[in-house]
Write an enzyme that holds these catalytic residues in place. Structure first.
Site: not given
Ligand SMILES: *[C@@H]1O[C@H](CO)[C@@H](O)[C@H](O)[C@H]1NC(C)=O
Ligand SMILES: *[C@@H]1O[C@H](CO)[C@@H](O)[C@H](O)[C@H]1NC(C)=O
Ligand SMILES: *[C@@H]1O[C@H](CO)[C@@H](O)[C@H](O)[C@H]1NC(C)=O
Ligand SMILES: *[C@@H]1O[C@H](CO)[C@@H](O)[C@H](O)[C@H]1NC(C)=O
Ligand SMILES: *[C@@H]1O[C@H](CO)[C@@H](O)[C@H](O)[C@H]1NC(C)=O
Length: 426
Positions: A160, A405, A408
């Site tokens: 990702s 998070d 990311h």
């Protein structure tokens, strides 16, 4: 696919020399003066016969000298991948810097990384520019990028974080293309952006370990149940043929524990026959499988191979001495300490990548983003993200320890710099 991403990258070794492109020193004593003409990029020397020097001409000479000095300066700092170590440098705040897109203007960004749209209010993290120590990194030029891709396929392969780099690249170029001259096809594991007039595609293929595993297509949340087939890659690699530029990454998915369940050699025993290996050992076998595939299937005259190094995670605020901190939550400035390196980038894993890269027949260009991204504790999605397709609730946002998070990156953001480096190499 919200779990792990990560990368890091290294650059080509620098030879530690400055390019000598101003080759000649021209001495004009009596007979000649040298007039220096510079076109936009290269210098041309033209010699003309030299009359007596009037004061005006002397001042012209001085101007020419200054010009020459400036020119040499500019030339010295011009980006040359052979000469510049892009991964040593510093982040410079530029109040007037504006990203080429926003999370509202670009229609292709995932909710996961659309921080401002999701409610993030500070935007300074978008205004830091990476300044390498011994060169200037050119700004990302979308037209130039599309010209380089004319008639070609660019494919990002990985997790990702790699998807973030792909979306960044697409958003950096898509805004200069009229609506009816572009298309996007999002697939489960393969997505394709097409720039029709350029006959170019910018694609992403999901393969978080590059090699096969039982958690590629349907993610197994319980990391103990994940099994990696460290010597199998064809199921994914069959989609990588005929591509002009391949950009790989893989790191963070390997970091789920100290040991990993792996299957290799004969699969006769089925998934029960797995063996537990230390993470760097498993990583090494997996990357060798990838390297062998590249060496035996890629013609370096047709395809260029890139590898984005590990993307650091910032889940321990003690790393940067913020003892009151909750992971990367509420951080609004990069770490400014030179060579800062936290616990989110495993140096053993980096050395595996570097040593395998050195032994490959097909040359691999490392986009070494690890050090420069290490500083950017301020640029992660934090609580301005989603989980299971839904924005975090107020309650979840109030609990960064469990929900921030710090893997990311917000877009626009740090991956735009990775692509600035990538384009400079292209
Ligand atoms: C990337 O750069 C770091 C230093 O910042 C270096 O230690 C590492 O070996 C490089 N990685 C690769 C794959 O070259
Ligand atoms: C800051 O960004 C602006 C706008 O892109 C640019 O004109 C300027 O040169 C940049 N400043 C520095 C110091 O790089
Ligand atoms: C690539 O090109 C070089 C020079 O033209 C040639 O010697 C070499 O055999 C080519 N390699 C492959 C794998 O086709
Ligand atoms: C954190 O504190 C230690 C001890 O004072 C110091 O050596 C280190 O440089 C600090 N780290 C950062 C990122 O400021
Ligand atoms: C986060 O930052 C805001 C604004 O600076 C501050 O009001 C808030 O108390 C901070 N939250 C935490 C948990 O530190």
């Amino acid at each position: 696919m919200s779990l792990a991403p990560s990368q890091s990258a290294a650059m080509k070794p620098s030879k530690g020399k400055l390019p000598i492109s101003v080759v000649t020193v021209i001495v004009c004593s009596f007979a000649f003066i040298a007039l220096l003409y510079t076109d936009t990029s290269r210098s041309l020397f033209k010699l003309k016969s030299c009359p007596r020097r009037s004061p005006v001409e002397k001042s012209k000479d001085r101007a020419a000298e200054d010009n020459l000095k400036n020119f040499q300066m500019d030339d010295r700092f011009e980006f040359d991948p052979e000469e510049c170590t892009v991964n040593t440098g510093k982040w410079m705040f530029n109040k007037t810097f504006k990203p080429l897109y926003t999370d509202r203007s670009c229609p292709y960004l995932d909710k996961q990384v659309s921080c401002v749209k999701n409610g993030r209010r500070d935007t300074d993290y978008r205004r830091w520019e990476w300044q390498p120590d011994d060169c200037t990194l050119p700004r990302f030029n979308p037209e130039l990028a599309l010209k380089k891709l004319r008639g070609k396929r660019l494919l990002f392969v990985g997790d990702s974080l790699q998807r973030g780099q792909w979306q960044s690249f697409v958003c950096l170029v898509e805004w200069i293309i009229p609506e009816d001259k572009k298309s996007m096809k999002q697939g489960h594991s393969h997505s394709v952006f097409r720039a029709k007039e350029y006959d170019a595609t910018i694609e992403f293929y999901w393969a978080p370990f590059l090699i096969e595993s039982n958690t590629d297509d349907h993610i197994i949340v319980d990391t103990k149940k994940r099994i990696l087939k460290v010597d199998s890659i064809d199921k994914h690699a069959k989609h990588w043929g005929g591509v002009d530029f391949l950009v790989f990454n893989t790191y963070v998915w390997w970091m789920s524990g100290l040991r990993l369940k792996t299957l290799w050699g004969s699969f006769a025993n089925g998934e029960e026959g797995y063996e537990e290996l230390d993470t760097p050992v498993a990583y090494k076998i997996g990357l060798k499988t990838w390297a062998n595939w590249i060496d035996s299937n890629i013609n370096p005259n047709k395809t260029r191979v890139f590898f984005t190094t590990m993307s650091p995670t910032h889940t321990r605020s003690e790393d940067w001495n913020n003892t009151e901190g909750l992971k990367c939550f509420n951080e609004t400035k990069p770490v400014l300490k030179k060579k800062y390196w936290g616990s989110g980038s495993d140096k053993r894993m980096m050395s595996v990548v570097a040593s395998i890269g050195k032994k490959m027949k097909v040359p691999v260009t490392f986009i070494n983003i690890t050090q420069l991204s290490e500083y950017r504790i301020d640029a992660h999605a934090s609580v301005y993200t989603e989980t299971g397709g839904k924005l975090l609730t107020e309650e979840q946002r109030a609990d960064p320890l469990h929900h921030a998070d710090c893997i990311h990156w917000c877009l626009p953001g740090v991956p735009d710099t990775w692509n600035r480096i990538f384009l400079a190499y292209l």
